[in-house]
Design an enzyme around this catalytic site. Sequence first.
Site, PDB file in Angstrom:
ATOM      1  N   ASP A 114       5.922   3.560  -4.791  1.00 49.52           N
ATOM      2  CA  ASP A 114       4.638   3.979  -4.878  1.00 49.52           C
ATOM      3  C   ASP A 114       4.462   4.755  -6.493  1.00 49.52           C
ATOM      4  O   ASP A 114       5.247   5.699  -6.614  1.00 49.52           O
ATOM      5  CB  ASP A 114       4.066   5.068  -3.938  1.00 49.52           C
ATOM      6  CG  ASP A 114       2.772   5.474  -3.493  1.00 49.52           C
ATOM      7  OD1 ASP A 114       1.902   4.566  -4.277  1.00 49.52           O
ATOM      8  OD2 ASP A 114       2.426   6.307  -2.880  1.00 49.52           O
ATOM      9  N   SER A 169      -3.948   4.255  -3.891  1.00 48.41           N
ATOM     10  CA  SER A 169      -3.090   3.338  -3.216  1.00 48.41           C
ATOM     11  C   SER A 169      -3.652   2.460  -2.246  1.00 48.41           C
ATOM     12  O   SER A 169      -3.076   1.219  -2.018  1.00 48.41           O
ATOM     13  CB  SER A 169      -1.986   4.074  -2.508  1.00 48.41           C
ATOM     14  OG  SER A 169      -2.290   4.994  -1.785  1.00 48.41           O
ATOM     15  N   THR A 223      -0.558   2.604   1.746  1.00 47.11           N
ATOM     16  CA  THR A 223       0.129   1.419   1.303  1.00 47.11           C
ATOM     17  C   THR A 223       0.936   0.283   2.274  1.00 47.11           C
ATOM     18  O   THR A 223       0.525  -0.859   2.617  1.00 47.11           O
ATOM     19  CB  THR A 223       1.377   1.758   0.556  1.00 47.11           C
ATOM     20  OG1 THR A 223       0.817   2.363  -0.786  1.00 47.11           O
ATOM     21  CG2 THR A 223       2.325   0.633  -0.104  1.00 47.11           C
TER      22      THR A 223
END
Length: 183
Positions: free
Chosen positions: A49, A90, A143
């Site tokens: 990430d 994200s 995510t």
Amino acid sequence: MLRRLLQQISGKMLLLCSLSFLFWACGSTAPVESALPDKPKNVILLIGDGMGLSQISAAMFSNNAKLNLEQMPVLGFHKSYSYDDLVTDSAAGATAFACGIKTFNGAIGVDKDTLGIKTILEEAEENGMATGLIATSTIVHATPAAFIAHVVSREQYEEIAVDMLKTEVDLLIGGGKKYFDPK
């Protein structure tokens, strides 16, 4: 295999990883010059990430200009900006990874018109492949959720959990048990 891959990744890089991706086709140890198999035995998608070219460059500079990821036979770049904004979150970024389409910030597994889009994980399930989703965060976080859920807001945690329970995923590991508990 996964353990060996993780051991090969520099500890310094892991510290700097904070949205990148790395596809690794398991079962092929052939050098880049030789022919790659027509169909990989397995595919593992790792997402760090917040990791991009700047973070990879920093890791290279701190590790004598060498990273083990450079030895992978196939690497690619991905532009994860959202449908309507160069600055993405994200949810939209992971939806681009998971579905191959651009969506608006905050959306998970839906297109710009909020219609659900099939994810790569769902496609793998349809093709009889074993599938799994592992997260160091809650499993309903943006995510990981983008690979299995279809909601207009990343904050719809209970709805994301319900979508996850509707699948045939073989393995789910992550936090967020409270979202799966009966209310």
